[in-house]
Design an enzyme around this catalytic site. Structure first.
Site, short mmCIF file in Angstrom:
data_model
loop_
_atom_site.label_atom_id
_atom_site.label_comp_id
_atom_site.label_asym_id
_atom_site.label_seq_id
_atom_site.Cartn_x
_atom_site.Cartn_y
_atom_site.Cartn_z
N ALA A 6 -3.64 -10.06 -26.58
CA ALA A 6 -3.41 -11.41 -26.10
C ALA A 6 -4.60 -12.31 -26.44
O ALA A 6 -4.45 -13.44 -26.91
CB ALA A 6 -3.16 -11.40 -24.59
N GLN A 66 -6.00 -7.74 -19.12
CA GLN A 66 -7.12 -7.46 -20.01
C GLN A 66 -6.66 -7.08 -21.43
O GLN A 66 -7.32 -6.32 -22.13
CB GLN A 66 -8.00 -6.36 -19.41
CG GLN A 66 -8.75 -6.80 -18.17
CD GLN A 66 -9.66 -7.98 -18.43
OE1 GLN A 66 -10.23 -8.12 -19.51
NE2 GLN A 66 -9.80 -8.87 -17.45
N SER A 67 -5.56 -7.65 -21.84
CA SER A 67 -5.03 -7.37 -23.18
C SER A 67 -5.92 -7.93 -24.28
O SER A 67 -6.17 -9.14 -24.36
CB SER A 67 -3.62 -7.98 -23.30
OG SER A 67 -3.19 -7.97 -24.65
N ASN A 68 -6.41 -7.04 -25.15
CA ASN A 68 -7.16 -7.48 -26.32
C ASN A 68 -6.25 -8.20 -27.30
O ASN A 68 -6.66 -9.15 -27.98
CB ASN A 68 -7.81 -6.28 -27.01
CG ASN A 68 -8.79 -5.55 -26.11
OD1 ASN A 68 -9.75 -6.14 -25.63
ND2 ASN A 68 -8.56 -4.27 -25.87
#
Length: 342
Positions: free
Chosen positions: A90, A86-88
């Site tokens: 990325a 859930q990396s913003n």
């Protein structure tokens, strides 16, 4: 007072920068929350860095302006980065690559605390695929930075020109994005005719906090910066923020020294682990949504806003204080945490 921002502007202009924002993001007063007796007469404001349009918005775009500027200056054709499912960072790296016609390789690592279907397939990770990124899902225990190094060598062997975006975009070069944001905030405060006693931010990879602190330090502003740690322990986050702020200042003005006691980190809201929901976070997200119609994410903003609410309720700030909370975006994460809000 009116701030002299010329030294900061001049220092920032020395670095290549790709425009990814539509202009300054607004500062808005939380009028309903500020009027509640439990908040003891404090004036609560938000800096709407969730309102950056590209890729669903968020604070990482400010960092990516300087990182992409560097990548384009080097002639890169592929962006490589890593983060959690859930990396913003990325997600926005993928969106930036799509906007500029670059390939994007995302290395995603599983969470130690969540493995439900929403978390693994909804929210940010859903958007990564829509932006056309090539996604590498690592098994638990595989080091993403090592995998990135191997991937870069493979890409070079294929004749490509990869550029590695650091974790969270939070290298000293990426942190310049929030030094620039500090100048933006100080200009807005001057225009509003108010002085922000404190700016409150989530502290994950520490780039947002470090950039803001470097910016206000160079501008000689008295506004304090407080970061609520959501990733590392308070001690670790403090050490990281101190080092990154010094490194960012080294890029901007090597002769300007950082006063160590200005680095302020609070670890009270982290919870059991990075990304683990807390009751305070859930209450803070619901309160902001139900009273102001605004949405903050459960991993970063929700925990930091919970910290600010707790401090104001305790009476840590005198009545009449002007407190600015930086809304860093991450809205897609709410959909990945559906079960936590059930």
């Amino acid at each position: 007072m009116t701030h002299d921002l010329n030294p900061l502007d001049t220092a920032l202009a020395a670095y290549p920068r790709a425009a990814l924002l539509e202009g300054p993001t607004p500062i808005q007063k939380l009028s309903r929350l500020s009027s509640l007796p439990e908040f003891n007469g404090c004036n609560l404001y938000v800096k709407r860095d969730d309102l950056t349009g590209l890729g669903g918005g968020g604070n990482k775009l400010r960092k990516l302006e300087f990182l992409l500027g560097e990548a384009l200056a080097e002639g890169a054709d592929t962006l490589v980065t890593w983060g959690g499912f859930q990396s913003n960072h990325a997600r926005l790296t993928a969106a930036v690559a799509a906007r500029h016609g670059l390939a994007c390789e995302l290395i995603l690592t599983p969470s130690a605390v969540r493995s439900d279907q929403d978390f693994c397939h909804n929210g940010n990770v859903l958007l990564d695929g829509l932006f056309g990124a090539n996604i590498h899902r690592l098994a638990r225990g595989v080091a993403p930075d090592v995998h990135a190094g191997q991937l870069v060598e493979t890409l070079k062997g294929q004749g490509k020109k990869p550029f590695v975006m650091p974790l969270g975009g939070s290298s000293p070069r990426g942190s310049l994005g929030y030094a620039a944001c500090a100048a933006e905030i100080l200009r807005q405060a001057d225009a509003l005719g108010i002085h922000f006693d404190q700016i409150v931010v989530p502290n994950g990879s520490a780039g947002t906090h470090s950039g803001l602190l470097a910016g206000v330090t160079l501008a000689r502003a008295s506004t304090q910066i407080l970061g609520y740690s959501v990733l590392a322990t308070e001690e670790q986050a403090l050490a990281t923020t101190l080092e990154k702020t010094r490194q960012t200042l080294q890029l901007l003005a090597p002769s300007v020294a950082l006063v160590e006691h200005t680095v302020s980190v609070d670890g009270s809201q982290r919870g059991d682990a990075y990304g683990a929901p807390t009751d305070a976070m859930l209450e803070a997200v619901r309160l902001l949504a139900s009273h102001e119609g605004l949405l903050i994410d459960p991993v970063y903003g929700g925990k930091a806003f919970a910290g600010l609410l707790a401090a104001v309720r305790r009476g840590d700030y005198p009545a009449g204080s002007h407190l600015l909370f930086v809304m860093t975006g991450g809205l897609p994460g709410l959909f990945a945490y559906r079960s936590a809000f059930d």
